[in-house]
Structure formats: C-alpha cells, structure tokens
Design a protein around this motif. Structure first.
Motif, mmCIF file in Angstrom:
data_model
loop_
_atom_site.group_PDB
_atom_site.id
_atom_site.type_symbol
_atom_site.label_atom_id
_atom_site.label_comp_id
_atom_site.label_asym_id
_atom_site.label_seq_id
_atom_site.Cartn_x
_atom_site.Cartn_y
_atom_site.Cartn_z
ATOM 1 N N THR A 48 16.017 -11.074 -4.476
ATOM 2 C CA THR A 48 14.664 -11.247 -3.938
ATOM 3 C C THR A 48 14.393 -10.361 -2.722
ATOM 4 O OG1 THR A 48 14.909 -13.530 -4.630
ATOM 5 C CG2 THR A 48 12.971 -13.003 -3.317
ATOM 6 N N GLN A 49 15.316 -10.373 -1.777
ATOM 7 C CA GLN A 49 15.089 -9.600 -0.552
ATOM 8 C C GLN A 49 15.023 -8.098 -0.869
ATOM 9 O OE1 GLN A 49 14.313 -11.332 2.286
ATOM 10 N NE2 GLN A 49 13.542 -9.296 2.864
ATOM 11 N N ALA A 50 15.873 -7.674 -1.774
ATOM 12 C CA ALA A 50 15.860 -6.260 -2.166
ATOM 13 C C ALA A 50 14.514 -5.895 -2.781
ATOM 14 C CB ALA A 50 16.983 -5.984 -3.167
ATOM 15 N N PHE A 51 14.002 -6.802 -3.591
ATOM 16 C CA PHE A 51 12.709 -6.564 -4.241
ATOM 17 C C PHE A 51 11.595 -6.477 -3.191
ATOM 18 C CE2 PHE A 51 9.181 -8.421 -7.055
ATOM 19 C CZ PHE A 51 8.902 -7.215 -7.662
ATOM 20 N N LEU A 52 11.641 -7.420 -2.235
ATOM 21 C CA LEU A 52 10.639 -7.407 -1.159
ATOM 22 C C LEU A 52 10.711 -6.117 -0.347
ATOM 23 C CD1 LEU A 52 10.873 -11.074 0.181
ATOM 24 C CD2 LEU A 52 8.751 -9.904 -0.477
ATOM 25 N N ASN A 53 11.920 -5.727 0.004
ATOM 26 C CA ASN A 53 12.092 -4.504 0.797
ATOM 27 C C ASN A 53 11.616 -3.277 0.011
ATOM 28 O OD1 ASN A 53 13.166 -6.150 2.723
ATOM 29 N ND2 ASN A 53 15.309 -5.557 2.366
ATOM 30 N N ALA A 54 11.941 -3.265 -1.267
ATOM 31 C CA ALA A 54 11.534 -2.139 -2.102
ATOM 32 C C ALA A 54 10.011 -2.087 -2.192
ATOM 33 C CB ALA A 54 12.150 -2.261 -3.497
ATOM 34 N N TRP A 55 9.388 -3.253 -2.383
ATOM 35 C CA TRP A 55 7.923 -3.315 -2.439
ATOM 36 C C TRP A 55 7.331 -2.792 -1.126
ATOM 37 C CZ3 TRP A 55 3.791 -4.152 -5.585
ATOM 38 C CH2 TRP A 55 2.559 -4.321 -4.947
ATOM 39 N N ASN A 56 7.848 -3.276 -0.019
ATOM 40 C CA ASN A 56 7.287 -2.866 1.275
ATOM 41 C C ASN A 56 7.418 -1.360 1.484
ATOM 42 O OD1 ASN A 56 6.432 -5.441 1.902
ATOM 43 N ND2 ASN A 56 8.344 -5.989 2.933
ATOM 44 N N ALA A 57 8.522 -0.807 1.056
ATOM 45 C CA ALA A 57 8.719 0.642 1.193
ATOM 46 C C ALA A 57 7.749 1.400 0.280
ATOM 47 C CB ALA A 57 10.160 1.009 0.855
ATOM 48 N N ALA A 58 7.644 0.949 -0.962
ATOM 49 C CA ALA A 58 6.799 1.652 -1.927
ATOM 50 C C ALA A 58 5.324 1.506 -1.547
ATOM 51 C CB ALA A 58 7.040 1.099 -3.335
ATOM 52 N N CYS A 59 4.964 0.317 -1.147
ATOM 53 C CA CYS A 59 3.560 0.027 -0.840
ATOM 54 C C CYS A 59 3.128 0.720 0.452
ATOM 55 C CB CYS A 59 3.387 -1.481 -0.746
ATOM 56 S SG CYS A 59 1.709 -2.050 -0.501
ATOM 57 N N GLY A 60 4.074 0.868 1.363
ATOM 58 C CA GLY A 60 3.746 1.496 2.641
ATOM 59 C C GLY A 60 3.941 3.003 2.637
ATOM 60 N N SER A 61 4.380 3.526 1.498
ATOM 61 C CA SER A 61 4.681 4.954 1.433
ATOM 62 C C SER A 61 3.433 5.823 1.586
ATOM 63 C CB SER A 61 5.350 5.249 0.078
ATOM 64 O OG SER A 61 5.317 6.626 -0.175
ATOM 65 N N ASN A 62 3.584 6.921 2.276
ATOM 66 C CA ASN A 62 2.474 7.862 2.437
ATOM 67 C C ASN A 62 2.275 8.725 1.205
ATOM 68 O OD1 ASN A 62 1.594 7.188 5.013
ATOM 69 N ND2 ASN A 62 3.349 8.252 5.902
ATOM 70 N N GLU A 63 3.251 8.681 0.317
ATOM 71 C CA GLU A 63 3.121 9.412 -0.937
ATOM 72 C C GLU A 63 3.021 8.402 -2.069
ATOM 73 O OE1 GLU A 63 6.601 11.937 -1.007
ATOM 74 O OE2 GLU A 63 6.283 12.196 1.142
ATOM 75 N N GLN A 64 2.413 8.821 -3.167
ATOM 76 C CA GLN A 64 2.355 7.924 -4.321
ATOM 77 C C GLN A 64 3.768 7.569 -4.735
ATOM 78 O OE1 GLN A 64 -0.011 8.883 -7.704
ATOM 79 N NE2 GLN A 64 -1.585 9.873 -6.448
ATOM 80 N N ALA A 65 4.017 6.285 -4.902
ATOM 81 C CA ALA A 65 5.385 5.879 -5.220
ATOM 82 C C ALA A 65 5.488 5.268 -6.605
ATOM 83 C CB ALA A 65 5.875 4.889 -4.181
ATOM 84 N N VAL A 66 6.645 5.447 -7.188
ATOM 85 C CA VAL A 66 7.004 4.743 -8.414
ATOM 86 C C VAL A 66 8.151 3.826 -8.034
ATOM 87 C CG1 VAL A 66 7.922 4.952 -10.747
ATOM 88 C CG2 VAL A 66 6.359 6.702 -9.875
ATOM 89 N N LEU A 67 7.940 2.548 -8.219
ATOM 90 C CA LEU A 67 8.998 1.585 -7.915
ATOM 91 C C LEU A 67 9.593 1.121 -9.237
ATOM 92 C CD1 LEU A 67 10.625 -0.326 -6.175
ATOM 93 C CD2 LEU A 67 8.656 -1.841 -6.056
ATOM 94 N N ALA A 68 10.850 1.450 -9.461
ATOM 95 C CA ALA A 68 11.453 1.181 -10.764
ATOM 96 C C ALA A 68 12.391 -0.028 -10.734
ATOM 97 C CB ALA A 68 12.219 2.413 -11.241
ATOM 98 N N VAL A 69 12.260 -0.815 -11.769
ATOM 99 C CA VAL A 69 13.199 -1.903 -12.032
ATOM 100 C C VAL A 69 14.060 -1.356 -13.170
ATOM 101 C CG1 VAL A 69 13.397 -4.275 -12.871
ATOM 102 C CG2 VAL A 69 11.496 -3.631 -11.351
ATOM 103 N N PRO A 70 15.267 -0.902 -12.861
ATOM 104 C CA PRO A 70 16.048 -0.140 -13.842
ATOM 105 C C PRO A 70 16.319 -0.877 -15.160
ATOM 106 C CG PRO A 70 16.987 0.104 -11.665
ATOM 107 C CD PRO A 70 15.963 -0.987 -11.558
ATOM 108 N N ALA A 71 16.373 -0.097 -16.207
ATOM 109 C CA ALA A 71 16.625 -0.631 -17.545
ATOM 110 C C ALA A 71 18.047 -1.172 -17.648
ATOM 111 C CB ALA A 71 16.421 0.480 -18.588
ATOM 112 N N GLY A 72 18.222 -2.094 -18.564
ATOM 113 C CA GLY A 72 19.555 -2.609 -18.846
ATOM 114 C C GLY A 72 20.081 -3.567 -17.783
#
Ligand SMILES: *[C@@H]1O[C@H](CO)[C@@H](O)[C@H](O)[C@H]1NC(C)=O
Ligand SMILES: *[C@@H]1O[C@H](CO)[C@@H](O)[C@H](O)[C@H]1NC(C)=O
Ligand SMILES: *[C@@H]1O[C@H](CO)[C@@H](O)[C@H](O)[C@H]1NC(C)=O
Ligand SMILES: *[C@@H]1O[C@H](CO)[C@@H](O)[C@H](O)[C@H]1NC(C)=O
Ligand SMILES: *[C@@H]1O[C@H](CO)[C@@H](O)[C@H](O)[C@H]1NC(C)=O
Ligand SMILES: *[C@@H]1O[C@H](CO)[C@@H](O)[C@H](O)[C@H]1NC(C)=O
Ligand SMILES: *[C@@H]1O[C@H](CO)[C@@H](O)[C@H](O)[C@H]1NC(C)=O
Ligand SMILES: *[C@@H]1O[C@H](CO)[C@@H](O)[C@H](O)[C@H]1NC(C)=O
Length: 427
Positions: A48-72
């Motif tokens: 959960t915390q990793a997901f939150l941190n990843a969201w905050n980084a992607a959402c706050g990014s100055n560049e368009q971000a792709v946030l991936a939940v890896p396959a498998g």
C-alpha cells in the motif's frame, strides 16, 4: 469523398508526428513502476505505501508519467485514497494484479465504501490488461442477501425479504455501497482494457464525473454475490460505456442521481440484474436523468433487461432515453418501468410525488423472457409515464409461447410489430 478525406487524414497524422516526435512542444514522459517504490508484488506483502508513494510521484511529476503495475505480479493494497489534480496527464498501466485484503476487517476504522478511491483527477487513463480483484468473498458471506418475492398484480410493488447469514460483520456494511475502484469529482478519465473481479460490492463507480470512458472491460463476480454492480454512475455526464463483458450478481450498468448524455453500447450482460436507470428519487430526493442511449446489448439470464426504477415521493425526471437493438435471452423482466420501487424490509408508504418518466423509446428489442410478463410498466397515479414508445419489439416466452405486457398509468405509442401487444394507452 474518400479522396477528399485522405489528405486531411494524412495532415492529421503528420501533425501528430510533429507534435509527439520532437521539437519544442513535445512532452517528455517518465515511466515509474510500483517496484521502484519498494513494492513486492507477491500477493502477501503490504504494498500500500509503495503504491501511495508511486502515485504521489507520478501525480506530482512535471512530465507526463506512466505509472506501471508490472505484469505477472500481484500487489496487495489496503484501502487507499489518491488525490488529484495531477500536474500532467497521467497513465496508470495495470498489467499485473491489484488485490484487496481478503478480510473486511481491513476496513475497520475506515470508510467501508472505499477501496481504491481516486478524488479530483483530470486526464487520467487506466489501461494495461491487468486485473483488479476486490476479494469480495468474505464480504458477501456476511451481507444480508435480499430475496425478491412476487409482487401483487397491478402496482408491481416489490417486497424484499432479508436473509442474513449467521456470522455478522464487525462493521455495518449493508447500508453502504462499497466500491472497488471509485472516482469522485473527475474529468477526462478513461478506464479501458482491464478486468475487475469479485468486488466487495460495486466494481467501478464514477461520482460527479464528466467526460468519462469505461470501455473494453471485463467485470466478473458470481451470480449470487450481492450488490456487485458492474459500472455505476452517480451524478455524472458525458459518459461512454462500451464493449464490456459484465457478469455479476447485480446491475451490469446502473446510473443514479443527475446523469446525462450517457452512451451505453456493445455490452454483454449476464447473469446479473441487467441495465438499470435508478433507483431514482430515494428518500424524496430530486434526480434528473436525461439523454441516455443504450444500444446493441445482449442480456442473458438476467433478472431484468432494461429497467427504469424510482421511489415514490421522489422528484425530478428520467427522460429522453432510448434503448435500441437489445437481444434478451431468458431475461425475467425484459422491459420494466417501476415507479413504485421499494427495496426495504417494510412496505414503502404511498406518496403522491414521483420522478417523472417521459420520452422513453424501446426499439428493436427481441428475444425471450423467463417469465410471462415480458413488459411491465407501473407508473404513478399523479405523475403517469408519458410519450413511451415501443417499436419493433418481439419478446416471446423462453421455451416457446406468447408473453404478456402490463401497464398502469402509461401512455405513448406502439410502432411496427410489437409482441407481446402493447398495453400503452394513446398520449
Ligand atoms: C498496510 O499499509 C497501509 C499503508 O501504510 C496501512 O494503512 C495498513 O494498516 C497496512 N496494513 C497492515 C495489516 O499492516
Ligand atoms: C450518490 O452520491 C451521493 C453523494 O454524492 C451519495 O450520498 C449517494 O449515496 C450515492 N448513491 C449511490 C447509489 O451511489
Ligand atoms: C440534482 O440536481 C438538482 C437540481 O440542480 C439538485 O437539487 C439535486 O440535489 C441534484 N442531485 C444530486 C444527487 O446531486
Ligand atoms: C432519509 O432521510 C431521513 C431524513 O433526512 C434520514 O434520517 C434517513 O437516514 C434517510 N434514509 C436514507 C435511506 O437515506
Ligand atoms: C442460463 O442459466 C441456466 C440455468 O442456470 C444455465 O443452464 C444456462 O447455461 C445459462 N445460460 C447462459 C448462456 O449462461
Ligand atoms: C431461465 O432462467 C430461469 C430463472 O432465472 C432458470 O431457472 C432457467 O434454467 C433458465 N433457462 C434457460 C434455458 O437458461
Ligand atoms: C398503497 O396503495 C395501494 C393501492 O392503492 C394499497 O393496496 C396499498 O396497501 C397501499 N400501501 C400502503 C403502504 O399504504
Ligand atoms: C418473433 O420471434 C419469434 C421467436 O423468435 C419468431 O418466431 C417470430 O417470427 C418473430 N416475429 C416477428 C414479427 O418477427
């Protein structure tokens, strides 16, 4: 025509290449994955915390971000609330699986309506071919399943009986609608090409959203899982729900509140409760639904086909609705309008006010009904249903035989072949 269009199409492609391919206006993109933020993805660890941190980084990014939940991989995520608006367009690429904790106790002290809750985002796309698994099994076991009993002849008042399982949940779930993925206050959100399964209740909900797409989805839950609606809209407009396969224990698509300009197309639905507008006007509220088109749908073994339901005492309207090219296979109530909806243990008091139902068309609706009553239209004495149209409707009894229609306080017209014969009175 084609010749004339060709240069324009080429120009568009070239323009797109120029914009994306290089030079000043181009947007760089960054790719972030959950693993970059320490997620484990073994289905056991708390990511959960990793997901939150990843969201905050992607959402706050100055560049368009792709946030991936890896396959498998399988990421177990506790209830989270993610907030926008994000700085730039964001793409959530779910290639692997996101799963909820199995026990409803994980919601202890939290809002049971929310698992993956996303508030205030614009320009977000969710895709990737992966799975969002609500692990609803324990929720269903502790829920009060409602069982429908037959209704008395004319008014079609539904009475429900509550059948509660022995083990009571620690939290009170029955009055809420838990949503697996819930967007509130959003704009320009698309969810496409992912699978939802076994939601505690609703699978994908949009509340107060506009310009939304929910396409190429699979939504799967057992036929007897309670309240597991597929795609649910509440107070939303400019919505496209297309090319979905939905097989759950409740409505495939439902909409409540003030919804408008909704297009539902190419849906395979069933088992489940069908496609529903409402319930509207609950608890004397004002709901206004208009400009909804539902077409090219196949409903199989559902309890309802296309339905409009409202509570007595409500206000507002459901108008300009069109249901077209719908095939029913063994559907219990293929066409149903019910202004006496009542989903509570005690009978609902009779009230004069009602949500007005007007300008509703049923065009090219064919197939089979599991019950004799293929068309049931029960409207209010004070606010009757008007300008209804049945056009080229052919519903027969599953296994052969004529079906029947029943109307109460309903007027409109019948065009072409209508079987069972229309019971509408002339406007
Ligand atoms: C999992 O992590 C989230 C976020 O840190 C936390 O709120 C939750 O309580 C954790 N669950 C357990 C069982 O530790
Ligand atoms: C619709 O949204 C309102 C709040 O905006 C909420 O109170 C209500 O419970 C929701 N209803 C459903 C059926 O989702
Ligand atoms: C729908 O709109 C009406 C009129 O603007 C408003 O009174 C009502 O509260 C709205 N309903 C919801 C559920 O927001
Ligand atoms: C209906 O409204 C009354 C009074 O506002 C409130 O006490 C009750 O909880 C509401 N019921 C539902 C089902 O929302
Ligand atoms: C419809 O339900 C019946 C009885 O449960 C089942 O035998 C049949 O396979 C179902 N049809 C489809 C197409 O799922
Ligand atoms: C039709 O539906 C009924 C009730 O939902 C079910 O009992 C029956 O097996 C179904 N028949 C077929 C042919 O699918
Ligand atoms: C509502 O009215 C119908 C018919 O007019 C009557 O049969 C029914 O008992 C009434 N229901 C209640 C709860 O008063
Ligand atoms: C209606 O459907 C039945 C069963 O599929 C078929 O036999 C009949 O010819 C159809 N009627 C019309 C007018 O299309």
């Amino acid at each position: 025509m084609a010749v004339a269009l060709l240069p324009a199409a080429f120009a568009a492609v070239i323009a797109a290449l120029l914009i994306c391919g290089g030079g000043g206006g181009a947007e760089a993109r960054i790719l972030l994955t959950l693993n970059d933020f320490g997620a484990v993805g073994d289905g056991i660890a708390n990511d959960t915390q990793a997901f939150l941190n990843a969201w905050n980084a992607a959402c706050g990014s100055n560049e368009q971000a792709v946030l991936a939940v890896p396959a498998g991989k399988v990421y177990q995520i506790w209830p989270v609330q993610l907030f926008g608006p994000c700085r730039k367009k964001l793409k959530l690429l779910i290639a692997g699986s996101i799963v909820a904790p199995a026990s409803p106790d994980a919601w202890e002290g939290r809002d049971p309506m929310k698992w993956l809750y996303i508030y205030g985002v614009n320009d977000l796309s969710v895709s990737g071919g992966g799975t969002i698994d609500g692990m609803g099994q324990e929720w269903w076991a502790t829920s009060c399943k409602r069982k429908k009993t037959q209704y008395p002849a004319r008014r079609l008042q539904f009475r429900r009986r509550r059948v509660c399982n022995v083990r009571r949940p620690r939290l009170i779930f029955k009055l809420t609608f838990s949503q697996a993925l819930h967007f509130e206050e959003c704009r320009g959100v698309s969810v496409q090409g992912v699978t939802f399964q076994n939601g505690p209740q609703f699978h994908l909900t949009f509340t107060r959203c506009s310009d939304v797409k929910a396409n190429f989805l699979r939504v799967i839950a057992p036929a007897d899982s309670p309240n597991t609606d597929g795609v649910h809209l509440n107070d939303s407009s400019h919505v496209q729900i297309m090319d979905n396969l939905i097989s759950t224990g409740d409505d495939c698509v439902s909409m409540v509140g003030n919804c408008s300009d909704v297009r539902v197309k190419d849906i395979s639905c069933g088992p489940g409760h069908g496609i529903s507008i409402g319930s509207l006007g609950k608890n004397r509220t004002t709901d206004m639904v208009e400009n909804v088109k539902v077409d090219t749908c196949l409903l199989t073994n559902t309890t309802n086909g296309v339905r409009i339901k409202s509570w007595q005492g409500g206000m507002g309207f459901a108008r300009n609705l069109r249901f077209e090219s719908i095939v029913m296979k063994n559907v219990s109530n293929p066409i149903i309008i019910d202004q006496y909806y009542c989903d509570q243990p005690t009978p609902c008091a009779n009230q004069t006010q009602a949500v007005e139902v007007r300008k509703v068309e049923f065009v090219d609706v064919r197939g089979t009904s599991a019950t004799k009553q293929a068309i049931s239209i029960a409207c209010s004495d004070t606010v009757p249903c008007r300008q209804l149209e049945l056009k080229n409707v052919n519903l027969t009894l599953e296994g052969g035989g004529m079906a029947a229609s029943s109307c109460y306080r309903a007027s409109g017209k019948s065009v072409g072949t209508v079987a069972p014969p229309s019971c509408l009175v002339k406007d």
